[in-house]
Design a protein around this motif. Structure first.
Motif, PDB file in Angstrom:
ATOM      1  N   SER A   1      -7.661  22.269  59.204  1.00 37.69           N
ATOM      2  CA  SER A   1      -8.766  21.990  58.294  1.00 37.69           C
ATOM      3  C   SER A   1      -8.278  21.928  56.852  1.00 37.69           C
ATOM      4  CB  SER A   1      -9.835  23.065  58.415  1.00 37.69           C
ATOM      5  OG  SER A   1     -10.407  23.010  59.690  1.00 37.69           O
TER       6      SER A   1
ATOM      7  N   LEU B   1      -8.629  18.845  54.199  1.00 40.90           N
ATOM      8  CA  LEU B   1      -9.160  18.954  52.849  1.00 40.90           C
ATOM      9  C   LEU B   1      -8.165  18.383  51.848  1.00 40.90           C
ATOM     10  CD1 LEU B   1     -10.736  22.533  52.951  1.00 40.90           C
ATOM     11  CD2 LEU B   1     -11.957  20.407  52.504  1.00 40.90           C
TER      12      LEU B   1
ATOM     13  N   TYR C   1     -14.136  25.648  49.814  1.00 39.15           N
ATOM     14  CA  TYR C   1     -14.937  24.721  50.608  1.00 39.15           C
ATOM     15  C   TYR C   1     -15.254  25.291  51.989  1.00 39.15           C
ATOM     16  CZ  TYR C   1     -13.490  21.296  47.143  1.00 39.15           C
ATOM     17  OH  TYR C   1     -13.268  20.639  45.966  1.00 39.15           O
ATOM     18  N   ALA C   2     -16.381  24.849  52.489  1.00 39.61           N
ATOM     19  CA  ALA C   2     -16.677  25.147  53.888  1.00 39.61           C
ATOM     20  C   ALA C   2     -15.744  24.314  54.769  1.00 39.61           C
ATOM     21  CB  ALA C   2     -18.121  24.805  54.212  1.00 39.61           C
ATOM     22  N   ASP C   3     -15.494  24.800  55.976  1.00 47.16           N
ATOM     23  CA  ASP C   3     -14.566  24.112  56.878  1.00 47.16           C
ATOM     24  C   ASP C   3     -15.168  22.769  57.311  1.00 47.16           C
ATOM     25  OD1 ASP C   3     -12.806  23.312  58.785  1.00 47.16           O
ATOM     26  OD2 ASP C   3     -12.602  25.290  59.710  1.00 47.16           O
TER      27      ASP C   3
ATOM     28  N   PHE D   1     -30.424  25.855  57.794  1.00 45.46           N
ATOM     29  CA  PHE D   1     -29.223  26.674  57.972  1.00 45.46           C
ATOM     30  C   PHE D   1     -27.983  25.891  57.536  1.00 45.46           C
ATOM     31  CE2 PHE D   1     -25.702  27.821  60.780  1.00 45.46           C
ATOM     32  CZ  PHE D   1     -25.550  29.151  60.435  1.00 45.46           C
TER      33      PHE D   1
ATOM     34  N   GLY E   1     -16.583  28.118  61.891  1.00 46.99           N
ATOM     35  CA  GLY E   1     -15.785  27.630  60.765  1.00 46.99           C
ATOM     36  C   GLY E   1     -15.753  28.592  59.597  1.00 46.99           C
ATOM     37  N   GLY E   2     -16.209  29.809  59.770  1.00 46.18           N
ATOM     38  CA  GLY E   2     -16.148  30.770  58.682  1.00 46.18           C
ATOM     39  C   GLY E   2     -17.515  31.018  58.096  1.00 46.18           C
ATOM     40  N   THR E   3     -17.516  31.650  56.970  1.00 42.89           N
ATOM     41  CA  THR E   3     -18.790  32.091  56.397  1.00 42.89           C
ATOM     42  C   THR E   3     -19.491  31.000  55.601  1.00 42.89           C
ATOM     43  OG1 THR E   3     -17.483  32.947  54.590  1.00 42.89           O
ATOM     44  CG2 THR E   3     -18.198  34.516  56.261  1.00 42.89           C
ATOM     45  N   GLY E   4     -18.947  29.801  55.591  1.00 41.40           N
ATOM     46  CA  GLY E   4     -19.565  28.761  54.797  1.00 41.40           C
ATOM     47  C   GLY E   4     -18.927  28.698  53.421  1.00 41.40           C
ATOM     48  N   GLY E   5     -19.469  27.847  52.548  1.00 42.45           N
ATOM     49  CA  GLY E   5     -18.887  27.714  51.225  1.00 42.45           C
ATOM     50  C   GLY E   5     -19.440  26.480  50.562  1.00 42.45           C
ATOM     51  N   ARG E   6     -18.688  25.957  49.597  1.00 42.56           N
ATOM     52  CA  ARG E   6     -19.141  24.735  48.946  1.00 42.56           C
ATOM     53  C   ARG E   6     -19.088  23.584  49.951  1.00 42.56           C
ATOM     54  NH1 ARG E   6     -18.835  24.677  43.432  1.00 42.56           N
ATOM     55  NH2 ARG E   6     -18.309  22.459  43.414  1.00 42.56           N
TER      56      ARG E   6
ATOM     57  N   THR F   1     -20.691  28.259  62.588  1.00 37.49           N
ATOM     58  CA  THR F   1     -20.312  29.599  62.164  1.00 37.49           C
ATOM     59  C   THR F   1     -18.886  29.930  62.567  1.00 37.49           C
ATOM     60  OG1 THR F   1     -21.448  30.374  64.109  1.00 37.49           O
ATOM     61  CG2 THR F   1     -22.595  30.613  62.015  1.00 37.49           C
TER      62      THR F   1
ATOM     63  N   ARG G   1     -10.864  33.937  63.824  1.00 38.11           N
ATOM     64  CA  ARG G   1     -10.625  33.328  62.515  1.00 38.11           C
ATOM     65  C   ARG G   1     -11.761  33.697  61.565  1.00 38.11           C
ATOM     66  NH1 ARG G   1     -12.098  27.159  62.357  1.00 38.11           N
ATOM     67  NH2 ARG G   1     -11.012  27.539  60.416  1.00 38.11           N
ATOM     68  N   SER G   2     -11.443  33.812  60.296  1.00 34.20           N
ATOM     69  CA  SER G   2     -12.501  34.164  59.355  1.00 34.20           C
ATOM     70  C   SER G   2     -12.599  33.207  58.174  1.00 34.20           C
ATOM     71  CB  SER G   2     -12.318  35.597  58.862  1.00 34.20           C
ATOM     72  OG  SER G   2     -10.982  35.742  58.426  1.00 34.20           O
ATOM     73  N   ASP G   3     -11.522  32.632  57.716  1.00 28.94           N
ATOM     74  CA  ASP G   3     -11.705  31.668  56.622  1.00 28.94           C
ATOM     75  C   ASP G   3     -10.796  30.452  56.806  1.00 28.94           C
ATOM     76  OD1 ASP G   3      -9.500  32.199  53.995  1.00 28.94           O
ATOM     77  OD2 ASP G   3      -9.397  33.238  55.928  1.00 28.94           O
ATOM     78  N   VAL G   4     -11.140  29.421  56.030  1.00 34.13           N
ATOM     79  CA  VAL G   4     -10.526  28.118  56.234  1.00 34.13           C
ATOM     80  C   VAL G   4      -9.020  28.142  56.066  1.00 34.13           C
ATOM     81  CG1 VAL G   4     -10.555  25.749  55.437  1.00 34.13           C
ATOM     82  CG2 VAL G   4     -12.634  27.100  55.400  1.00 34.13           C
TER      83      VAL G   4
ATOM     84  N   GLN H   1     -25.053  26.809  54.812  1.00 34.29           N
ATOM     85  CA  GLN H   1     -23.642  26.901  55.181  1.00 34.29           C
ATOM     86  C   GLN H   1     -22.767  25.931  54.397  1.00 34.29           C
ATOM     87  OE1 GLN H   1     -23.657  29.968  56.836  1.00 34.29           O
ATOM     88  NE2 GLN H   1     -21.925  29.040  57.887  1.00 34.29           N
ATOM     89  N   GLY H   2     -23.370  25.083  53.566  1.00 32.54           N
ATOM     90  CA  GLY H   2     -22.574  24.113  52.823  1.00 32.54           C
ATOM     91  C   GLY H   2     -22.232  22.904  53.653  1.00 32.54           C
TER      92      GLY H   2
END
Lengths: 145, 934
Positions: free
Chosen positions: B716, B720, A64-66, B638, A47-52, A45, B707-710, B642-643
């Protein structure tokens, strides 16, 4: 990270810690497992809210998820498994020796504690600073005529 | 060359210590080599050094910190080198006679003495404060070993401990002082400090700390206790350490630092207060000793204070007198100690009450003691007289406040010195012998000429230098000038004309003689005084109180902290780890995040909550293990949300395997957790567990704000971006594991190998080799002998294995990889186990589990290392692609063999686990080693 997930990790850590402080090795192993889950939950968590799933298929990168926390968590899961296997072997061995998997107190440490209680008196003899000092030649005198 | 001399001392000393008792007293012959070489070298350089050409050498140490071992030989250092090495030669020759019947450890003394001399030379040659500190502590350590050389004697051990604790901690204070002074002056070099002239309150603190160091080393009050105690060391050692060298390190330091610092802050006041008290108390206590050695020891304390007063005022004329005292004291005190050693050696006592004069052949000893004592008392025409005279004269002309006080202290202290010198001579002559004691000394054999020669030469030297002060004049003048560039020292002469100083000298001598004459009254006075102050804590008692108190506290706290109870340890560790970050975390808390991110989380969370609490509270082992498994499966769900498909796959397979393992082990253990006495109360455990939970909760919320997003984090995002072009794989998680962070993975599988080996070794520890053969031949018998299970296992086993290989190869671009593949294969093995027991598992793998385990690690490690051979970096990436026609293109990268290694390690781990716990029957108790069962 949401309050739900934070509270969930807190609960897993609290349960794991509670079990760690037990005397039964198998409960300690369960505790280690719960702690591991709690830590992984935090990692993912964070790593953010998740994603693809982070499998590159041409989508924009922000979808994408982290992947980094996932790699860390994957490592953590496998290591936890290794540790569990080792701890189970400890429990197994303990059962072989004692028929139980109780973690006993270290007897030698207890003895140090007791020894201190018995020897609480001063260890330093009070020498008179003005008295004659013993000669370092004591063994020589035997040879003297 | 300076450094070569120091190294020579340490090498020679180390060699003598290493050869040890085979050398016996001959060790001192070898030991004498070092000071002899030093003196010879000094003789060739003395002329040029006296002309003001200092010899310098710089050895870089930590250039970034401006730390260097700066060595510098100027005239003042030359005086000290002459004392250390000159008296060193005499002491070594004397020791040959003293240790006529060497005990074990005598040669070690010789080696340690050489090392000590090297450390002492380091102190007087260092031009850098930090290097000086280094050698200073080395003298503390070597003197500790010298004093405590007779390690079976508790008094020697105590004395050594007291010496190193007092001088060592003083040294630490001094180091702090050096840093304060060095930083504010901008230089750590003694030779530059004079011009730097630092100031300010920092320097005042520094001065106090440095003086504490000097006072401890030179046995000033209230740190004087260690010096008389150290007299348990053999007399040659006492003569060298506690008369000529070590204790003079403090005096030397004060001499060096007084020119720039004496006029600052507390320096002069502190030196006057401490050393005045020490000079008089030391003399007073010397006067009441019966042991000749202790008499000299207290006398040394007093004389050191005398030198402190002369050097510590920051005036060149006083310092000049100090240098003369330094030389004179080195000569007469070494001679006197040697005389005491001779008497002790020949008669077996040093107590003046047991000495009744000596027979024929003792005249050289008597003459030596009278000459040396006269020099100590300051009788003309000996060097001691000149020294005292010059000191008095300079003190009378002092231009700072406190000058008069110093004159008074010098006079009183010197009267006491005359008195205890007289007591020494009377003791040697046998005038203090008590009639009811056995008369040993008159019939004691006279010492050999070699035994007496060193002491006699030193005493004669005191006389010669007194009659012809020109012998030392040039050296003293140049040393004074090296300390005070602007000094205009008067020549050192025996007869300085009729002046106040001469009058005071006369007063001192007369008063001293009167004190000797009235010695019985003085003794009564001393007894009365001694009884009066007896209830007061003296420094020795305070010191040992601190030492025993500290050790008792250490044992008590060890008893509490290290109580042998694992639950208590864990409680303390967890409690501290949870409590410490809580406060900073709470203060940096900013905003509350959303309560619930996605509603899918809610049912998953519900399962985890129920299962986790259940696993914590149930009392049946198997139930707890299954509930832990439930938590794991919920976690896998879970991960899907979360992907993170790789994680989900891993968690699923691991959870399956772990549950099987739990069942395998727990089947032996009692079903329920029996109640046992808890080491910690339930309330305390609850509190700590709750605290851990709260801290994790708060930390999670705080980190959420970070932090909130990638896209915010470059690392990271970069991974990617670069996964496909650089890592040749579209599954970024797998690329990270086997490529970007491959080295971490290599470390991880090593941990797995170690854990697997440890588990098998532990589980099979109670077995004998014969069991292993029987196991091999045992027929397969599964858990469940059901035809259905057997058939489905046979059917599923190969298909799951194929799936695992698919995961392995596809993992670089699809969910999967070495870990997932290996775990899937592990699931297949579990199936095999359930159907046919451990024998079936063994049969289906021709290789032993440890071969697979080690082979996997080897493959991964080799893959990582191969690029090194071609000049690339570790784990460098390479890739090829095959066109397989209708099957499509198969791409292979160097990550693949690495992942194969990972796969094999995981498979090996699972196999090892079955090897460890998979037996149908636990080994019987009778097969255990006897020591264990009893």
């Amino acid at each position: 990270m949401t309050i739900l997930i934070a509270a969930l990790s807190g609960l897993l850590f609290a349960c794991g810690s509670w079990l760690l402080m037990q005397r039964r090795l198998s409960r300690i192993i369960i505790g280690v497992g719960l702690l591991g889950h709690g830590a992984n939950l935090l990692l993912i968590t964070s790593g953010g809210t998740g994603g693809r799933p982070p499998i590159i298929d041409g989508s924009p990168l922000s979808d994408y998820a982290d992947p980094l926390p996932q790699a860390l968590a994957l490592t953590a899961i496998v290591i936890t498994f290794g540790i569990t296997a080792f701890l189970l072997a400890l429990g197994y061995r303990s059962w072989q020796l004692t028929g139980d998997d109780q973690v006993e107190d270290d007897v030698e440490d207890r003895m140090i504690e007791r020894w201190e209680a018995d020897h609480a008196e001063s260890e330093h003899p009070d020498f008179d600073p003005d008295a004659e000092l013993p000669s370092d030649l004591a063994s020589n005198q035997a040879d003297q005529p | 060359m300076l450094l070569t001399i120091l190294i020579f001392h340490f090498l020679l000393g180390g060699a003598v210590v290493a050869i040890g008792d085979r050398l016996g007293r001959r060790g001192f012959l070898f030991a004498a080599l070092a000071p002899a070489v030093t003196m010879a070298w000094l003789a060739t350089k003395l002329g040029s050094v006296r002309d003001g050409n200092a010899i310098q050498q710089r050895i870089e140490w930590i250039p970034q910190l401006d730390l260097a071992i700066d060595l510098r030989l100027d005239a003042m250092s030359a005086v000290m080198v002459g004392l250390v090495s000159g008296i060193g030669i005499f002491v070594c020759i004397y020791a040959l006679g003293y240790f006529s019947h060497p005990k074990p450890g005598t040669a070690r003394l010789a080696g340690l003495l050489t090392m000590f001399a090297g450390a002492m030379l380091g102190v007087v040659l260092s031009d850098h404060l930090i290097a000086l500190f280094l050698f200073w502590e080395l003298t503390s350590i070597t003197s500790y070993l010298l004093i405590g050389n007779d390690d079976r004697n508790p008094r020697a051990r105590d004395a050594a401990l007291s010496a190193i604790l007092i001088t060592g901690s003083g040294g630490l204070a001094m180091l702090a002082g050096f840093v304060l002074i060095g930083q504010s002056a901008g230089t750590y070099r003694l030779s530059e400090l004079v011009d730097a002239a630092p100031g300010g309150s920092t320097v005042t603190v520094g001065i106090v700390l440095v003086l504490i160091g000097a006072f401890t080393k030179s046995a000033q009050l209230p740190f004087a206790g260690w010096l008389p105690g150290a007299m348990v060391a053999p007399t040659p050692i006492s003569a060298y350490l506690h008369a000529a060298t070590m204790v003079k390190a403090g005096v030397y330091l004060v001499a060096r630092l007084a020119p720039p610092l004496a006029d600052l802050g507390a320096w002069r006041t502190l030196v006057i207060l401490v050393s005045s008290a020490t000079m008089i108390v030391g003399g007073w206590r010397a006067l009441r000793q019966h042991d000749l050695k202790l008499l000299l020891a207290y006398g040394t304390v007093s004389q050191l204070a005398f030198m402190m007063l002369l050097f510590g005022m920051g005036r060149y004329d006083l310092a000049q007198a100090g240098i003369v005292v330094l030389i004179a004291h080195g000569a007469f005190k070494a001679a006197l100690f040697m005389v005491v050693g001779i008497i002790d050696h020949q008669t077996g006592t040093r107590d003046v009450r047991k000495l009744h004069g000596f027979g024929s052949g003792w005249h050289p000893v008597i003459i030596t003691s009278v000459l040396a004592a006269a020099s100590m008392a300051g009788f003309p025409p000996l060097l001691g007289f000149i020294a005292k005279e010059k000191g008095l004269d300079a003190a009378l002309h002092a231009d700072f406040s406190g000058g008069t006080a110093i004159v008074v202290v010098l006079v009183v202290g010197s009267i006491l010195t005359v008195a205890y010198s007289g007591r020494f001579v009377l003791g040697v002559l046998g005038r203090l012998g008590e009639s009811d004691r056995q008369r040993i000394s008159p019939t004691a054999p006279a010492p050999t000429a070699w035994f007496v020669a060193p002491a006699a030469l030193l005493a004669l030297g005191s006389l010669a230098a007194g009659l012809a002060p020109v012998l030392v004049d040039e050296t003293v003048r140049s040393a004074t000038e090296s300390l005070y560039a602007a000094a205009k020292p008067k020549p050192v002469v025996l007869w300085a004309g009729f002046n106040t100083a001469l009058l005071l000298s006369a007063v001192i001598i007369v008063a001293g003689l009167v004190t000797i004459a009235l010695r019985q009254r003085v003794e009564r006075l001393q007894h009365g005084f001694g009884d009066a102050v007896a209830p007061w804590p003296d420094s020795d008692r305070v010191f040992w109180g601190i030492v025993t108190g500290t050790s008792r506290f250490a044992k008590k706290s060890t008893g509490i902290v290290q109580n042998g109870s694992l639950p208590i340890y864990l409680m303390i560790i967890l409690g501290v780890a949870a409590a410490l970050p809580l406060v900073p975390a709470l203060t940096s808390f900013e905003t509350w995040p959303d309560t619930i991110g996605t509603w899918v989380h809610v049912p998953i969370a519900a399962v985890i909550v129920v299962a986790a609490i259940g696993a914590t509270v149930v009392r049946r082992r198997i139930a707890a293990a299954l509930l832990l498994g439930a938590v794991g499966f919920a976690m896998a769900g879970f991960y899907v949300v979360q992907g993170a498909p790789d994680l989900a796959l891993t968690q699923f397979t691991i959870e399956t395997l772990a549950t099987v393992l739990f069942v395998l082990v727990l089947r032996f253990l009692p079903r329920r957790f029996a109640d046992s006495k808890a080491a910690v109360t339930t309330a305390a455990r609850l509190a700590v567990a709750g605290l851990v939970g709260v801290t994790v909760f708060v930390l999670a919320l705080v980190s959420a704000g970070a932090r909130s997003d990638v896209s915010q984090t470059s690392i990271s995002a970069e991974m990617l971006e670069r996964s496909v072009p650089d890592g040749k794989g579209s599954n970024v998680v797998n690329v990270i594991l086997v490529d970007f962070r491959g080295l971490d993975t290599l470390g991880e599988i090593t941990v797995l190998v170690v854990a697997a080996l440890g588990a098998v070794s532990l589980a099979r520890a109670g077995r004998r080799p014969s069991d292993r053969r029987r196991d091999r031949s045992a027929s397969g018998r599964g858990f469940a002998e059901l035809p259905l299970v057997d058939a489905s296992a046979r059917l599923l086993y190969p298909s799951i294995l194929v799936l695992s290989v698919y995961f392995l190869f596809a993992g670089h671009n699809q969910p999967g990889g070495g870990f997932v593949g290996g775990l899937t294969a592990g699931a297949a093995i579990s199936l095999r186990y359930i159907a046919g027991g451990v024998a079936a598992v063994r049969k289906s793998f021709r290789l032993a589990p440890w071969t697979i385990l080690g082979g996997g690690l080897t493959i991964s490690a080799l893959t990582a290392l191969v690029p090194l051979a071609t000049g690339n970096s570790l784990l460098e990436h390479a890739g090829i692609a095959w066109d397989l026609g209708p099957l499509g293109t198969m791409k292979a990268t160097s990550a693949l063999p690495f992942d194969i290694g990972v796969y094999l390690v995981v498979v090996g781990l699972v196999l090892m686990a079955y090897e460890a716990f998979g037996d149908e029957h636990a080994p019987e108790t009778s097969e255990l080693p006897e020591a264990v069962t009893s």
